[in-house]
Enzyme design. Structure first.
Site, PDB file in Angstrom:
ATOM      1  N   GLU B  60     -38.034  95.915  61.463  1.00  0.00           N
ATOM      2  CA  GLU B  60     -38.604  95.387  62.711  1.00  0.00           C
ATOM      3  C   GLU B  60     -38.116  96.115  63.962  1.00  0.00           C
ATOM      4  OE1 GLU B  60     -37.296  93.476  60.319  1.00  0.00           O
ATOM      5  OE2 GLU B  60     -38.889  92.152  59.605  1.00  0.00           O
ATOM      6  N   HIS B 129     -37.937  80.228  59.772  1.00  0.00           N
ATOM      7  CA  HIS B 129     -39.365  80.548  59.795  1.00  0.00           C
ATOM      8  C   HIS B 129     -40.155  79.481  60.551  1.00  0.00           C
ATOM      9  CE1 HIS B 129     -38.017  83.152  56.521  1.00  0.00           C
ATOM     10  NE2 HIS B 129     -39.117  83.864  56.695  1.00  0.00           N
TER      11      HIS B 129
END
Lengths: 338, 331
Positions: B60, B129
């Protein structure tokens, strides 16, 4: 690749690959970097420059040698020790000093300072205050070049300290996976602030890491202009030919401390003296003198000329206006552009 | 008017803008054949190919940084960050690089990129998440932050984001991808910094972002049945924020609750409530109330997770108390 100016294979690479004009220009830039850094240091001492700065005295061959085959269309990303990269990429010295002085005429209108000079017209995407911050950005610039077919190559300068950042590994991996036109130039000056490469890094040479990313990796004497140019030119040519990235490690040394706060307790006087003996500028001058490209007198004249340029640049910065206070929030977003 | 899902609306916006501007491309994890875990990008790789819908390694910070470099050199990248929670991984490139480049270069370098990501709890995905981290990025000058509340907003805001010359972060609510809303066939864009009055009212203003707009609308219906008239306003972008629209409503109703799914402390609700206090204090009949997510890592157990986020019942209950002049202590 540069034009072959001389085909005698016994000559050092730089003398074979570049014209007299190019070589004298390179020595001139190396002098300019040295004098620029000395001028910056002097201005700091006089209280004209605030904050801190990271001087690259002793690393001039790496900056200038690496950029020899680049054009203005080619990009570089630079580091906190980036003044030399700006000069190598043809920056205007007055605007550089003006940026240091926090003036509106500076490269970033005084918003960036020493650690953030960007010179878009010359392909300098900017220095970076975050160690390793420029690595993925350089790969992104190379992605643009490949996607839009611009033919540009990006040189990503970074220091030995950055080679242990995750960003280094992610950047090299992606550049290799997509065969992007980028050259990673590590300026290994042995210390990340005070921590030596031996204490921080698991490989002997940073270029050894290249094999993990399936790209060529080479370690050269970074104070030898010709050796730097030979290695980086080959890597640039490879990138331009669409063959992908390379890693070049220039072994060099900063004569000064990491920044103004550095008290040099982590290295010996002997070590510093030993590296000063390997002065990249003296070596470049000797190379040109010994091959009858310049006389000693001409080298001296060149040096004096660059000193005058630096004085003029400092005077320009000194006389330039500060940014307007009402413009403090200008350039946070693009809509506020004039 | 036809109705399409939020997922389809985002997909249409991306496809239209990618047809329109060849410098745009998408990069992220599992964006091509997989079309993301939420299938939002399905079909795009078939139309635009792997050169413009680029599957990245799981890296990322690396691909976020690449997007910054690509944006600085003439491309318009759209970064797909699979979960909003992964923003912590890309903070340097987003906040130290993308957000500051234009300013630090004295206006010479632009970073026209879009970071597409998501927010929202109650998917039973636990604490890594499920977060709603919009406050984190809204805090950083140089970034714009859009929070679509329906398919209509998702499409119009995305198209504006892609054409914007600044870095824009768009948070989509994971639970809303299959929610349908009327979306015109014709092209439209929604300008940033223009709030939308979803429902007019006179007794209390409910300012809500993203999926909390639905929560506020349900609360308003419940309140209407009891004779309390609630106005519901969706700022649509929290940076820039349409402060005037919010102030105008609060000056009219004299009461407000601000609802956002980020953690309540130091959050979006705190910022908006504070601005209302500063600029509409003498119009207020009650303290401006914040309703954010509970200050706890999002728990996995459904029994626990459901009580961590604002609900229509909770909003209605607080609204009743405010309108009745009862002192309210934060939960």
């Amino acid at each position: 690749m540069p034009d072959t100016a001389n085909s005698d294979t016994n000559l050092p690479y730089a003398l074979r690959a570049y014209s007299r004009e190019d070589l004298v220009g390179a020595l001139r830039k190396m002098f300019l970097i040295r004098k620029f850094e000395e001028g910056a240091e002097d201005s700091y001492t006089r209280g004209l420059i605030h904050g801190t700065m990271h001087l690259s005295i002793g690393q001039e061959a790496s900056a200038v040698g690496s950029c020899m085959s680049l054009t203005d269309a080619d990009k570089i990303t630079s580091t906190h020790r980036g003044h030399g990269h700006c000069v190598a990429k043809n920056a205007d010295l007055g605007r550089m000093f003006a940026e240091f002085f926090g003036k509106e005429t500076g490269y970033c209108r005084g918003r960036g300072g020493s650690m953030h000079i960007a010179d878009v017209e010359k392909g300098n995407l900017g220095a970076n205050g975050i160690v390793g911050g420029g690595l993925p950005i350089a790969v992104g610039a190379a992605l643009t070049a490949k996607r839009l077919g611009t033919g540009a190559v990006t040189i990503c300068f970074f220091g030995d300290g950055a080679n242990n950042e995750g960003a280094f590994h992610e950047a090299l991996n992606m550049a290799s996976v997509w065969k992007l036109p980028v050259v990673f130039v590590c300026e290994n000056n042995k210390y990340g602030m005070s921590t030596s490469i031996e204490r921080s890094t698991s490989v002997k040479n940073i270029a050894d890491r290249a094999v993990a990313y399936s790209m060529p990796g080479v370690t050269v004497d970074g104070n030898d202009f010709s050796a730097v140019t030979e290695a980086v030119d080959a890597a640039v040519a490879r990138a331009r030919a669409g063959e992908g990235p390379s890693l070049v490690e220039n072994l060099t040394y900063r004569w000064r401390g990491h920044s103004k706060s550095d008290r040099n307790r982590y290295r010996t006087k002997e070590e510093i003296a030993e590296w000063m003996e390997r002065d990249p500028i003296r070596r470049m001058a000797d190379l040109l003198v010994s091959h009858d490209i310049l006389s000693e007198a001409e080298v001296g004249a060149l040096e004096a000329e660059t000193e005058q340029e630096i004085r003029d640049a400092i005077a320009f910065a000194n006389q330039s206006p500060a940014p307007l206070i009402e413009d403090a929030t200008r350039f946070v977003y693009t809509e506020e552009m004039a | 008017m036809r109705e399409i899902t939020l997922s389809q609306a985002v997909n249409e916006a991306l496809a239209e803008e990618m047809r329109r501007d060849p410098t745009t491309f998408i990069m992220g994890e599992d964006v091509a054949e997989a079309g993301t875990p939420f299938k939002v990008l399905s079909g795009l790789v078939e139309e635009f190919g792997t050169d413009r819908v680029i599957d990245t390694p799981i890296a990322e910070p690396g691909f976020m940084g690449m997007a910054v470099g690509a944006a600085m050199t003439g491309a318009r990248p759209i970064v797909d960050l699979m979960f909003g929670d992964f923003i912590f991984l890309i903070m340097d490139q987003l906040c130290n690089q993308a957000a500051k480049t234009h300013y630090m270069s004295g206006g010479k370098l632009n970073v026209p990129l879009v970071l597409r990501t998501n927010l929202g709890a109650t998917r039973r995905s636990a604490a890594q998440h499920s977060q709603s981290l919009q406050a984190l990025v809204a805090h950083i000058p140089g970034l714009k932050v859009a929070m679509p509340s329906s398919a209509y907003e998702a499409k119009g805001l995305m198209k504006t984001a892609i054409r914007d010359n600044n870095p824009v972060v768009i948070f989509e609510d994971k639970l809303m991808y299959q929610d349908k809303a009327p979306v015109p066939e014709e092209e439209y864009l929604i300008p940033f910094g223009v709030a939308n009055v979803k429902r007019e009212g006179s007794d209390i203003t409910l300012i809500a972002t993203s999926s909390m707009v639905q929560v506020a609308e349900k609360a308003a219906e419940m309140l209407a049945a009891e004779g309390i008239s609630a106005e519901v306003i969706d700022p649509r972008t929290i940076v820039p924020l349409d402060e005037e629209a919010l102030l105008k409503s609060v000056r009219k109703t004299s009461r407000a609750i601000v609802i956002d799914e980020g953690h309540q402390s130091y959050g979006v609700t705190a910022e908006i409530a504070s601005r209302l206090n500063e600029k509409a204090f003498y119009h207020l009949d009650a303290p401006v109330l914040r309703m954010g997510a509970m200050d706890v890592p999002v728990p996995f157990s459904p029994a626990l997770e459901d009580i961590t986020v604002p609900t229509p019942e909770g909003v209605a209950e607080n609204a009743r108390k405010l309108c009745a002049g009862e002192m309210i202590h934060a939960a």
